[in-house]
Write an enzyme that holds these catalytic residues in place. Structure first.
Site, PDB file in Angstrom:
ATOM      1  N   SER A 199      -9.646  -2.121   3.346  1.00  0.00           N
ATOM      2  CA  SER A 199     -10.295  -1.569   2.154  1.00  0.00           C
ATOM      3  C   SER A 199     -11.771  -1.921   2.133  1.00  0.00           C
ATOM      4  O   SER A 199     -12.150  -3.050   2.410  1.00  0.00           O
ATOM      5  CB  SER A 199      -9.658  -2.154   0.888  1.00  0.00           C
ATOM      6  OG  SER A 199      -8.299  -1.880   0.867  1.00  0.00           O
ATOM      7  N   HIS A 255      -7.825   5.003   1.847  1.00  0.00           N
ATOM      8  CA  HIS A 255      -7.486   4.845   3.268  1.00  0.00           C
ATOM      9  C   HIS A 255      -7.445   6.227   3.917  1.00  0.00           C
ATOM     10  O   HIS A 255      -6.579   7.038   3.602  1.00  0.00           O
ATOM     11  CB  HIS A 255      -6.131   4.160   3.453  1.00  0.00           C
ATOM     12  CG  HIS A 255      -6.182   2.685   3.265  1.00  0.00           C
ATOM     13  ND1 HIS A 255      -6.108   1.792   4.306  1.00  0.00           N
ATOM     14  CD2 HIS A 255      -6.313   1.939   2.158  1.00  0.00           C
ATOM     15  CE1 HIS A 255      -6.192   0.556   3.852  1.00  0.00           C
ATOM     16  NE2 HIS A 255      -6.315   0.620   2.542  1.00  0.00           N
ATOM     17  N   HIS A 289       0.921   0.930   5.533  1.00  0.00           N
ATOM     18  CA  HIS A 289       1.484  -0.325   5.056  1.00  0.00           C
ATOM     19  C   HIS A 289       3.007  -0.212   4.976  1.00  0.00           C
ATOM     20  O   HIS A 289       3.539   0.877   4.731  1.00  0.00           O
ATOM     21  CB  HIS A 289       0.937  -0.658   3.663  1.00  0.00           C
ATOM     22  CG  HIS A 289      -0.556  -0.721   3.597  1.00  0.00           C
ATOM     23  ND1 HIS A 289      -1.334   0.401   3.527  1.00  0.00           N
ATOM     24  CD2 HIS A 289      -1.403  -1.784   3.600  1.00  0.00           C
ATOM     25  CE1 HIS A 289      -2.605   0.046   3.476  1.00  0.00           C
ATOM     26  NE2 HIS A 289      -2.686  -1.271   3.526  1.00  0.00           N
ATOM     27  N   TYR A 316       4.840  -1.146   2.609  1.00  0.00           N
ATOM     28  CA  TYR A 316       5.278  -0.738   1.262  1.00  0.00           C
ATOM     29  C   TYR A 316       5.248   0.778   1.056  1.00  0.00           C
ATOM     30  O   TYR A 316       5.794   1.283   0.078  1.00  0.00           O
ATOM     31  CB  TYR A 316       4.448  -1.438   0.165  1.00  0.00           C
ATOM     32  CG  TYR A 316       2.971  -1.100   0.153  1.00  0.00           C
ATOM     33  CD1 TYR A 316       2.514   0.139  -0.267  1.00  0.00           C
ATOM     34  CD2 TYR A 316       2.028  -2.047   0.550  1.00  0.00           C
ATOM     35  CE1 TYR A 316       1.162   0.440  -0.275  1.00  0.00           C
ATOM     36  CE2 TYR A 316       0.673  -1.758   0.548  1.00  0.00           C
ATOM     37  CZ  TYR A 316       0.253  -0.510   0.140  1.00  0.00           C
ATOM     38  OH  TYR A 316      -1.079  -0.213   0.136  1.00  0.00           O
ATOM     39  N   GLU A 317       4.612   1.504   1.976  1.00  0.00           N
ATOM     40  CA  GLU A 317       4.590   2.963   1.830  1.00  0.00           C
ATOM     41  C   GLU A 317       5.950   3.568   2.183  1.00  0.00           C
ATOM     42  O   GLU A 317       6.179   4.750   1.958  1.00  0.00           O
ATOM     43  CB  GLU A 317       3.474   3.564   2.697  1.00  0.00           C
ATOM     44  CG  GLU A 317       2.096   3.190   2.175  1.00  0.00           C
ATOM     45  CD  GLU A 317       0.967   3.714   3.041  1.00  0.00           C
ATOM     46  OE1 GLU A 317       0.738   4.923   3.022  1.00  0.00           O
ATOM     47  OE2 GLU A 317       0.325   2.911   3.739  1.00  0.00           O
ATOM     48  N   ALA A 347      -8.612  -6.516   2.939  1.00  0.00           N
ATOM     49  CA  ALA A 347      -9.002  -7.083   1.642  1.00  0.00           C
ATOM     50  C   ALA A 347      -7.812  -7.901   1.155  1.00  0.00           C
ATOM     51  O   ALA A 347      -6.663  -7.491   1.348  1.00  0.00           O
ATOM     52  CB  ALA A 347      -9.322  -5.969   0.664  1.00  0.00           C
ATOM     53  N   MET A 351      -1.211  -7.458   2.056  1.00  0.00           N
ATOM     54  CA  MET A 351      -0.021  -6.611   2.230  1.00  0.00           C
ATOM     55  C   MET A 351      -0.026  -5.855   3.570  1.00  0.00           C
ATOM     56  O   MET A 351       0.671  -4.849   3.706  1.00  0.00           O
ATOM     57  CB  MET A 351       0.065  -5.579   1.094  1.00  0.00           C
ATOM     58  CG  MET A 351       0.044  -6.149  -0.309  1.00  0.00           C
ATOM     59  SD  MET A 351       0.059  -4.822  -1.530  1.00  0.00           S
ATOM     60  CE  MET A 351      -0.311  -5.739  -3.043  1.00  0.00           C
ATOM     61  N   SER A 352      -0.808  -6.327   4.558  1.00  0.00           N
ATOM     62  CA  SER A 352      -0.846  -5.573   5.840  1.00  0.00           C
ATOM     63  C   SER A 352      -0.802  -6.543   7.023  1.00  0.00           C
ATOM     64  O   SER A 352       0.145  -7.292   7.168  1.00  0.00           O
ATOM     65  CB  SER A 352      -2.122  -4.725   5.887  1.00  0.00           C
ATOM     66  OG  SER A 352      -3.276  -5.525   5.738  1.00  0.00           O
ATOM     67  N   ASN A 394     -10.310 -10.357  -4.768  1.00  0.00           N
ATOM     68  CA  ASN A 394      -9.949 -10.818  -6.113  1.00  0.00           C
ATOM     69  C   ASN A 394      -9.315 -12.200  -5.991  1.00  0.00           C
ATOM     70  O   ASN A 394      -8.890 -12.594  -4.902  1.00  0.00           O
ATOM     71  CB  ASN A 394      -8.918  -9.856  -6.754  1.00  0.00           C
ATOM     72  CG  ASN A 394      -7.671  -9.702  -5.885  1.00  0.00           C
ATOM     73  OD1 ASN A 394      -7.680  -8.978  -4.896  1.00  0.00           O
ATOM     74  ND2 ASN A 394      -6.621 -10.409  -6.244  1.00  0.00           N
ATOM     75  N   HIS A 427      -5.798  -2.199  -8.539  1.00  0.00           N
ATOM     76  CA  HIS A 427      -6.271  -1.701  -7.244  1.00  0.00           C
ATOM     77  C   HIS A 427      -7.760  -1.359  -7.327  1.00  0.00           C
ATOM     78  O   HIS A 427      -8.510  -1.567  -6.364  1.00  0.00           O
ATOM     79  CB  HIS A 427      -5.454  -0.475  -6.818  1.00  0.00           C
ATOM     80  CG  HIS A 427      -5.864   0.095  -5.491  1.00  0.00           C
ATOM     81  ND1 HIS A 427      -5.675  -0.567  -4.303  1.00  0.00           N
ATOM     82  CD2 HIS A 427      -6.488   1.254  -5.159  1.00  0.00           C
ATOM     83  CE1 HIS A 427      -6.152   0.157  -3.301  1.00  0.00           C
ATOM     84  NE2 HIS A 427      -6.653   1.270  -3.798  1.00  0.00           N
TER      85      HIS A 427
HETATM   86  N1  HPA Z   1      -2.426  -9.632  -3.297  1.00  0.00           N
HETATM   87  C1  HPA Z   1      -1.971  -8.917  -2.240  1.00  0.00           C
HETATM   88  N2  HPA Z   1      -2.735  -8.079  -1.568  1.00  0.00           N
HETATM   89  C2  HPA Z   1      -4.011  -7.953  -1.957  1.00  0.00           C
HETATM   90  C3  HPA Z   1      -4.539  -8.649  -3.050  1.00  0.00           C
HETATM   91  C4  HPA Z   1      -3.692  -9.532  -3.757  1.00  0.00           C
HETATM   92  O1  HPA Z   1      -4.082 -10.211  -4.732  1.00  0.00           O
HETATM   93  N3  HPA Z   1      -5.845  -8.288  -3.166  1.00  0.00           N
HETATM   94  C5  HPA Z   1      -6.088  -7.398  -2.164  1.00  0.00           C
HETATM   95  N4  HPA Z   1      -4.977  -7.184  -1.436  1.00  0.00           N
END
Ligand code: HPA
Length: 276
Positions: free
Chosen positions: A31, A62, A84, A86-87, A114, A212-213, A236, A248
């Site tokens: 990202s 993406h 990902h 989760y998709e 990210a 998450m990747s 974050n 997001h």
């Molecule tokens: N958690 C999981 N994946 C992320 C986060 C998060 O806080 N921020 C960016 N990708």
């Protein structure tokens, strides 16, 4: 033939019908970094949807294509957009693009992403060099019949992120005056952000950041003998550490804001890695 390998070699043939470009380094853009691919000396592009059966990202922000070209003199293949777990794709499809870039000739895999920050020494807006990783509630991409053509059944994972590559990236960061601490990346399945309890547990287990990747991609790459390195952008503070609910949009905004420095770091690192 192993079904996963059969699909992989079919995709390889289709890409090879479009370009004979030989990359040295494979780069995955996370990202915020998507625009990086448009700034290099592009020689060819292949959209994911031009390759039969290829997984296509459904995440806003993406894109979905391979970009072949040069960063200074270093030949690279770039994934502009990743898929990902989760998709909803099977793990074998999630890591298919990574394996394909290996079969296209890349010897090094450079991962970017990210993440949410857990370690207070690496605040939002900073970067972290990935030293090691673990996955929580995410299956190994190597489950199922082993693809002998790629690697062994029980591959060693004691140094996925190669020390010599980490040293080069650290020296690149130093030359750019960018703070870069090393740490551990933990992959959760997503798509929901983690709960504060999950983040607390991940921290106790040694995670500095969470995403998450990446970790599943690094395992597939290490299995087939690629040298892996990776940098995370802290977008974050993770759940329970952040004072506000996570969105997001917030992740995307912070990743976009850090992008100019991130791009400079990636370019300088690629030049140093590619120059041997
Ligand atoms: N958690 C999981 N994946 C992320 C986060 C998060 O806080 N921020 C960016 N990708």
């Amino acid at each position: 033939m192993n079904k996963v390998y059969e699909k992989l070699t079919k995709c390889l043939k289709e890409v090879r019908a479009k370009t004979d470009f030989e990359p040295k380094i494979a780069l995955v853009l996370g990202s915020g970094l998507g625009g990086y691919a448009d700034e290099i000396d592009v020689k060819a592009t292949v959209d994911y949807n031009e390759i039969s059966g290829f997984p296509v990202s459904t995440v806003p922000g993406h894109k979905g294509r391979f970009v072949f070209g040069h960063v200074k003199d270093v030949p690279v293949v770039i994934m502009q957009g990743r898929v990902h777990y989760y998709e909803g794709y099977p793990m074998s499809d999630v890591v298919l693009p990574i394996r394909l870039m290996g079969l296209l000739g890349a010897k090094t895999l450079f991962l970017t992403n990210a993440v949410g920050g857990i370690n207070p020494e690496i605040p939002a807006g900073d970067f972290m060099l990935i030293r090691d990783q673990f996955m929580y509630n995410v299956p190994s991409p190597l489950i199922g019949e082993n693809i002998e053509e790629l690697g062994t059944r029980f591959p060693d994972m004691s140094e996925i992120y190669k020390k010599n590559l980490r040293e080069k990236i650290l020296s690149a960061a130093k030359s750019l005056d960018i703070k870069l601490l090393e740490g551990v990346y933990a992959q959760f399945s997503g798509p929901n952000f983690e709960t504060p309890s999950e983040i607390k547990a991940a921290g106790i287990m040694g995670a500095d950041v969470v995403g998450m990747s990446t970790a599943c991609e690094a395992i597939a790459a290490n299995h087939m003998g690629l040298n892996v390195c990776g940098i995370s952008c802290i977008a974050n503070l993770a759940a329970g550490i952040s004072k506000t609910p996570l969105t997001h949009d917030e992740v995307q905004e912070m990743a976009d804001a850090a992008a100019p420095r991130f791009k400079a770091l990636v370019t300088e690192s690629i030049i140093r890695i590619g120059s041997n």
